[in-house]
Design an enzyme around this catalytic site. Structure first.
Site, PDB file in Angstrom:
ATOM      1  N   GLY A   1      80.505  56.446  69.812  1.00 53.95           N
ATOM      2  CA  GLY A   1      81.666  56.434  69.322  1.00 53.95           C
ATOM      3  C   GLY A   1      81.862  55.580  67.959  1.00 53.95           C
ATOM      4  CE1 TYR A   2      79.354  57.311  64.133  1.00 59.17           C
ATOM      5  CE2 TYR A   2      80.085  58.916  65.919  1.00 59.17           C
ATOM      6  CZ  TYR A   2      79.158  58.343  64.717  1.00 59.17           C
ATOM      7  OH  TYR A   2      77.624  59.020  64.997  1.00 59.17           O
TER       8      TYR A   2
END
Length: 156
Positions: free
Chosen positions: A28-29
């Site tokens: 994820g970011y």
């Protein structure tokens, strides 16, 4: 300074044969902007925090740090933008290079991409028969963009 030089390709799975020993990856970011992305990744029983700069051709800055898996999972659940990228990665050795082949799931189901890291951006490599086309310069295929505009939303 850490540099990543890689090329990205679409893959024809029918020409590839059986794949073995893949590693499930969830990433994820925490941040995505034109200058840098900050990524959290859990791969098997290891976790990493990675900062990548913007691409200049096939080259960009990359810094990666091991972090506790428990903390990475909490970041994925509570801090990362959604959807989280979910894929299985297979390492395929071919002509003195290792191709990282990713089969995506969830909102990116149906997408199969291979990346190969190079020593020099102009390095010539021999491509396996299962490579369909190069997409290195197509920003849609960046994992950070697959999170923002998943493959399921693309017109086929």
């Amino acid at each position: 300074m850490a540099l990543e030089i890689e090329r990205k390709y679409l893959v024809n799975l029918e020409k590839l044969g059986t794949l073995e020993n893949g590693n499930r990856i969830k990433q994820g970011y925490l941040s995505t902007n034109k200058d840098a992305v900050v990524r959290v990744r859990v791969k098997n029983d290891k976790a990493y925090l990675t900062i990548k700069g913007s691409n200049i051709g096939a080259t960009r800055l990359e810094f990666e740090y091991k972090i506790p898996v428990v903390e990475a999972n909490e970041m994925l659940d509570k801090l990362c933008q959604k959807p989280v990228i979910d894929k299985t990665r297979y390492l395929i050795d071919y002509e003195n290079h290792t191709f990282e082949l990713d089969i995506f799931y969830g909102d990116n189901d149906g997408l199969v991409v291979a990346e190969v890291e190079l020593l020099d951006e102009n390095e010539t490599i021999k491509l396996p028969s299962w490579i369909k086309e190069e997409v290195t310069s197509d920003e849609r295929y960046y994992n950070s963009n697959l999170m923002k505009n998943p493959y399921k939303n693309w017109k086929k």
